[in-house]
Write a protein that holds these residues in place. Structure first.
Motif, PDB file in Angstrom:
ATOM      1  N   ILE A 229       0.788  -1.259   0.109  1.00 18.59           N
ATOM      2  CA  ILE A 229      -0.081   0.120   0.206  1.00 18.59           C
ATOM      3  C   ILE A 229       0.958   1.062   0.053  1.00 18.59           C
ATOM      4  O   ILE A 229       0.688   2.230  -0.760  1.00 18.59           O
ATOM      5  N   ILE A 230       1.947   1.317   0.906  1.00 16.72           N
ATOM      6  CA  ILE A 230       2.692   2.376   1.076  1.00 16.72           C
ATOM      7  C   ILE A 230       3.570   2.799  -0.304  1.00 16.72           C
ATOM      8  O   ILE A 230       3.417   3.975  -0.496  1.00 16.72           O
ATOM      9  N   LYS A 231       3.890   1.769  -0.968  1.00 20.42           N
ATOM     10  CA  LYS A 231       4.722   1.935  -2.051  1.00 20.42           C
ATOM     11  C   LYS A 231       3.946   2.816  -3.475  1.00 20.42           C
ATOM     12  O   LYS A 231       4.440   3.232  -4.241  1.00 20.42           O
ATOM     13  N   ARG A 232       2.601   2.667  -3.340  1.00 24.24           N
ATOM     14  CA  ARG A 232       1.711   2.955  -4.333  1.00 24.24           C
ATOM     15  C   ARG A 232       1.430   4.698  -4.093  1.00 24.24           C
ATOM     16  O   ARG A 232       1.091   5.371  -5.016  1.00 24.24           O
ATOM     17  N   PHE A 233       1.673   5.055  -2.868  1.00 20.52           N
ATOM     18  CA  PHE A 233       1.300   6.623  -2.413  1.00 20.52           C
ATOM     19  C   PHE A 233       2.407   6.665  -1.474  1.00 20.52           C
ATOM     20  O   PHE A 233       1.713   6.887  -0.222  1.00 20.52           O
ATOM     21  N   ASP A 234       3.586   7.074  -1.618  1.00 21.34           N
ATOM     22  CA  ASP A 234       4.606   7.151  -0.383  1.00 21.34           C
ATOM     23  C   ASP A 234       4.940   8.673  -0.057  1.00 21.34           C
ATOM     24  O   ASP A 234       3.691   9.416  -0.499  1.00 21.34           O
ATOM     25  N   GLN A 235       5.403   8.993   0.913  1.00 22.39           N
ATOM     26  CA  GLN A 235       5.638  10.094   1.567  1.00 22.39           C
ATOM     27  C   GLN A 235       5.871  11.296   0.377  1.00 22.39           C
ATOM     28  O   GLN A 235       5.647  12.531   0.534  1.00 22.39           O
ATOM     29  N   ASN A 236       6.840  10.835  -0.786  1.00 18.76           N
ATOM     30  CA  ASN A 236       6.979  11.783  -1.825  1.00 18.76           C
ATOM     31  C   ASN A 236       5.921  11.940  -2.675  1.00 18.76           C
ATOM     32  O   ASN A 236       5.717  13.345  -3.077  1.00 18.76           O
ATOM     33  N   ARG A 237       5.032  11.218  -2.946  1.00 14.97           N
ATOM     34  CA  ARG A 237       4.123  11.541  -3.660  1.00 14.97           C
ATOM     35  C   ARG A 237       2.721  12.279  -2.871  1.00 14.97           C
ATOM     36  O   ARG A 237       2.377  13.324  -3.293  1.00 14.97           O
ATOM     37  N   LEU A 238       2.813  12.031  -1.624  1.00 17.47           N
ATOM     38  CA  LEU A 238       1.893  12.826  -0.811  1.00 17.47           C
ATOM     39  C   LEU A 238       2.528  14.239  -0.780  1.00 17.47           C
ATOM     40  O   LEU A 238       1.469  15.019  -1.158  1.00 17.47           O
ATOM     41  N   LEU A 239       3.581  14.559  -0.434  1.00 18.05           N
ATOM     42  CA  LEU A 239       4.367  15.785  -0.356  1.00 18.05           C
ATOM     43  C   LEU A 239       4.092  16.570  -1.839  1.00 18.05           C
ATOM     44  O   LEU A 239       3.860  17.660  -1.842  1.00 18.05           O
ATOM     45  N   THR A 240       4.265  15.896  -3.111  1.00 19.77           N
ATOM     46  CA  THR A 240       4.140  16.518  -4.345  1.00 19.77           C
ATOM     47  C   THR A 240       2.601  16.813  -4.301  1.00 19.77           C
ATOM     48  O   THR A 240       2.445  17.899  -4.760  1.00 19.77           O
ATOM     49  N   TRP A 241       1.732  15.943  -3.926  1.00 20.42           N
ATOM     50  CA  TRP A 241       0.107  16.275  -4.250  1.00 20.42           C
ATOM     51  C   TRP A 241      -0.127  17.466  -3.226  1.00 20.42           C
ATOM     52  O   TRP A 241      -0.928  18.694  -3.918  1.00 20.42           O
ATOM     53  N   LEU A 242       0.297  17.488  -2.132  1.00 20.75           N
ATOM     54  CA  LEU A 242       0.119  18.691  -1.437  1.00 20.75           C
ATOM     55  C   LEU A 242       0.750  20.131  -1.953  1.00 20.75           C
ATOM     56  O   LEU A 242       0.038  21.128  -1.897  1.00 20.75           O
ATOM     57  N   GLY A 243       2.020  19.817  -2.449  1.00 18.46           N
ATOM     58  CA  GLY A 243       2.821  20.925  -2.951  1.00 18.46           C
ATOM     59  C   GLY A 243       1.944  21.626  -4.053  1.00 18.46           C
ATOM     60  O   GLY A 243       1.863  22.907  -4.332  1.00 18.46           O
ATOM     61  N   GLU A 244       1.501  20.814  -4.975  1.00 17.72           N
ATOM     62  CA  GLU A 244       0.640  21.003  -6.274  1.00 17.72           C
ATOM     63  C   GLU A 244      -0.605  22.165  -5.555  1.00 17.72           C
ATOM     64  O   GLU A 244      -1.244  22.685  -6.643  1.00 17.72           O
ATOM     65  N   ARG A 245      -0.941  22.010  -4.539  1.00 14.63           N
ATOM     66  CA  ARG A 245      -2.074  22.638  -3.923  1.00 14.63           C
ATOM     67  C   ARG A 245      -1.618  23.775  -3.114  1.00 14.63           C
ATOM     68  O   ARG A 245      -2.515  24.269  -2.265  1.00 14.63           O
ATOM     69  N   GLY A 246      -0.470  24.260  -2.946  1.00 17.77           N
ATOM     70  CA  GLY A 246      -0.030  25.284  -2.010  1.00 17.77           C
ATOM     71  C   GLY A 246       0.361  24.800  -1.001  1.00 17.77           C
ATOM     72  O   GLY A 246       0.856  25.865   0.048  1.00 17.77           O
ATOM     73  N   LEU A 247       0.629  23.894  -0.294  1.00 15.91           N
ATOM     74  CA  LEU A 247       1.044  23.296   0.915  1.00 15.91           C
ATOM     75  C   LEU A 247       2.257  22.785   1.129  1.00 15.91           C
ATOM     76  O   LEU A 247       2.475  21.583   0.312  1.00 15.91           O
ATOM     77  N   THR A 248       3.307  23.340   1.632  1.00 15.03           N
ATOM     78  CA  THR A 248       4.629  22.905   1.564  1.00 15.03           C
ATOM     79  C   THR A 248       5.134  22.568   3.004  1.00 15.03           C
ATOM     80  O   THR A 248       5.522  23.442   3.894  1.00 15.03           O
ATOM     81  N   PRO A 249       4.783  21.487   3.388  1.00 12.96           N
ATOM     82  CA  PRO A 249       5.199  21.310   4.867  1.00 12.96           C
ATOM     83  C   PRO A 249       6.685  21.568   5.363  1.00 12.96           C
ATOM     84  O   PRO A 249       7.588  21.436   4.585  1.00 12.96           O
ATOM     85  N   GLU A 250       6.876  21.664   6.608  1.00 10.40           N
ATOM     86  CA  GLU A 250       8.101  21.997   7.173  1.00 10.40           C
ATOM     87  C   GLU A 250       8.844  20.763   7.606  1.00 10.40           C
ATOM     88  O   GLU A 250       8.240  20.102   8.604  1.00 10.40           O
ATOM     89  N   LEU A 251      10.171  20.577   7.341  1.00 11.89           N
ATOM     90  CA  LEU A 251      10.745  19.377   7.946  1.00 11.89           C
ATOM     91  C   LEU A 251      11.450  19.931   9.376  1.00 11.89           C
ATOM     92  O   LEU A 251      12.178  20.798   9.321  1.00 11.89           O
ATOM     93  N   ARG A 252      10.892  19.116  10.282  1.00 13.31           N
ATOM     94  CA  ARG A 252      11.631  19.316  11.743  1.00 13.31           C
ATOM     95  C   ARG A 252      11.993  17.896  12.277  1.00 13.31           C
ATOM     96  O   ARG A 252      11.647  16.836  11.816  1.00 13.31           O
ATOM     97  N   LYS A 253      12.657  18.119  13.306  1.00 13.71           N
ATOM     98  CA  LYS A 253      13.146  16.859  14.004  1.00 13.71           C
ATOM     99  C   LYS A 253      14.024  15.994  13.201  1.00 13.71           C
ATOM    100  O   LYS A 253      13.970  14.861  13.165  1.00 13.71           O
ATOM    101  N   ASN A 254      14.635  16.275  12.068  1.00 12.10           N
ATOM    102  CA  ASN A 254      15.387  15.855  11.033  1.00 12.10           C
ATOM    103  C   ASN A 254      14.520  14.887   9.940  1.00 12.10           C
ATOM    104  O   ASN A 254      15.063  14.966   8.767  1.00 12.10           O
ATOM    105  N   SER A 255      13.392  14.500  10.497  1.00  8.30           N
ATOM    106  CA  SER A 255      12.690  13.503   9.417  1.00  8.30           C
ATOM    107  C   SER A 255      10.960  13.990   9.286  1.00  8.30           C
ATOM    108  O   SER A 255      10.387  13.047   8.521  1.00  8.30           O
ATOM    109  N   GLN A 256      10.619  14.571  10.130  1.00  7.92           N
ATOM    110  CA  GLN A 256       9.211  14.728  10.391  1.00  7.92           C
ATOM    111  C   GLN A 256       8.747  15.955   9.687  1.00  7.92           C
ATOM    112  O   GLN A 256       9.066  17.106   9.869  1.00  7.92           O
ATOM    113  N   TYR A 257       7.779  15.735   8.956  1.00  8.31           N
ATOM    114  CA  TYR A 257       6.872  16.872   8.215  1.00  8.31           C
ATOM    115  C   TYR A 257       5.833  17.504   8.872  1.00  8.31           C
ATOM    116  O   TYR A 257       4.847  16.825   9.114  1.00  8.31           O
ATOM    117  N   PHE A 258       5.878  18.665   9.456  1.00  8.02           N
ATOM    118  CA  PHE A 258       4.688  19.403   9.879  1.00  8.02           C
ATOM    119  C   PHE A 258       4.191  20.691   9.155  1.00  8.02           C
ATOM    120  O   PHE A 258       4.811  21.186   8.282  1.00  8.02           O
TER     121      PHE A 258
END
Length: 380
Positions: free
Chosen positions: A72-101
């Protein structure tokens, strides 16, 4: 009251339900939720900033069937999620080395999801009481009358945070259709303690880095002493893997005691623990706080117990304080290519209601979003 119809009805306006709605935006669907607003759990998560995902998402970060998670994860991983959000104007902030808020508040991600969904497709303050299948269609009995649908998607979440409307409806629906629901328990939650550890409570509010072992699992991170026992990131992750019995905590994960033996400094200043914590443990071990070079061999042996401190938690802080619910619908009965039930055609289950639980750090929201994406492909 006239029956209301839709091709697809999604039960739950949380992370998985909202993303599915966004991905089905031009289709005939309704989202039903018992809350007065959407995304209630999203809005309070991550200290109000929502830990959306993690930069390093792997099946090992989940408690559950690893192959099922991977597919399941491989079909829509964190990179695809971040791209989808970015295309809609939301760029989450990387904190604690690996966590997106979210940069300012969790409302950012809720707003992105809501913008993709017409208001008329949201039926809020509507409680689902029962779901039955009659022929090719499902009939949903709700507090606002009868709804009819060809497809039903259960995205209702778990039992954690009952104060914001969490109920057992997802599990109840699954059981009513013959699904197995594996043992449910609070997850990502603090531990209460036995009388022998009651002195922990006097340290409430103090945190320290530890290494916790639960069975074969080893977790590094911060432990927070609390009024009820212990909490903090390392403890919350440990709770995923604990059922009953002992856990083992290394309170001195970066300290080698043999290197301290010749020091003239007091032991409480050498062990790397907050002063109050160090002194509480010394008192509990009946060791005088004196220079390290004056400790007897027996006292050094007692100190070694801080590297291997084993005890059985009395229990957990419960669903009211739990981030998630572990356990859930048996994934052997769910098709990972579609999220559809293997028992009932056109019945789908997403996110937390399944027997898959992620560690702390954005993994559970990623799971919710990934399952929504997979089901969206089956429903379009």
């Amino acid at each position: 009251m006239k029956n209301q119809k839709a091709d697809t009805i999604i039960i739950g306006a949380g992370a998985s339900g909202l993303l599915l709605g966004a991905l089905l935006s031009h289709r005939d669907f309704l989202i039903i939720d018992n809350n007065p607003k959407v995304g209630s759990k999203i809005l309070i998560s991550g200290g109000g900033r929502c830990n959306i995902t993690n930069d390093n998402v792997k099946p090992k970060n989940y408690l559950g069937n690893q192959r099922f998670v991977r597919n399941i994860i491989k079909r829509f991983d964190q990179n695809r999620l971040l791209t989808w959000l970015g295309e809609r104007g939301l760029t989450p902030e990387l904190r604690k080395n690996s966590q997106y808020f979210c940069k300012t508040s969790a409302k950012e991600v809720v707003d992105v999801l809501k913008r993709e969904i017409e208001n008329k497709k949201l039926k809020l303050q509507t409680t689902v009481k029962k779901v039955e299948k009659k022929g090719d269609f499902f009939e949903l009995q709700t507090s606002q009358g009868i709804f009819i649908a060809k497809n039903v998607v259960v995205a209702s979440g778990g039992l954690s945070f009952p104060k914001i409307g969490a109920t057992s409806i997802g599990y109840d629906i699954a059981k009513s259709f013959g699904h197995s629901v594996n043992t449910l328990a609070p997850g990502l939650v603090g531990f209460t303690v036995q009388p022998e550890q009651f002195f922990f409570k006097t340290l409430s509010g103090i945190s320290t880095d530890v290494k916790i072992r639960v069975g074969e699992k080893e977790i590094n991170g911060s432990l927070l002493f609390a009024h009820k026992g212990i909490s903090g990131p390392a403890v919350l992750d440990a709770s995923l893997y604990w059922e009953k019995g002992k856990i083992t905590i290394d309170f001195l994960p970066t300290i080698k005691l043999e290197f301290l033996k010749s020091s003239k400094k007091n032991i409480s200043n050498l062990v790397g623990l907050p002063s109050r914590v160090a002194k509480a443990f010394l008192e509990e071990l009946n060791i005088e706080d004196k220079s390290a070079n004056r400790l007897s061999s027996q006292e050094w042996q007692k100190l070694e117990s801080l590297k291997n401190y084993s005890f059985a938690p009395a229990g957990t802080f419960g669903y009211g304080k739990a981030e998630v619910t572990k356990g859930g619908i048996d994934t052997d009965e769910i098709d990972a290519s579609s999220m559809m039930s293997r028992r009932v055609e056109n019945l789908y289950f997403l996110g937390e209601v399944l027997d898959v639980t992620g560690e702390l750090g954005g993994y559970n929201f990623q799971w919710a979003f990934s399952t929504a994406f997979v089901s969206s492909k089956a429903l379009t």
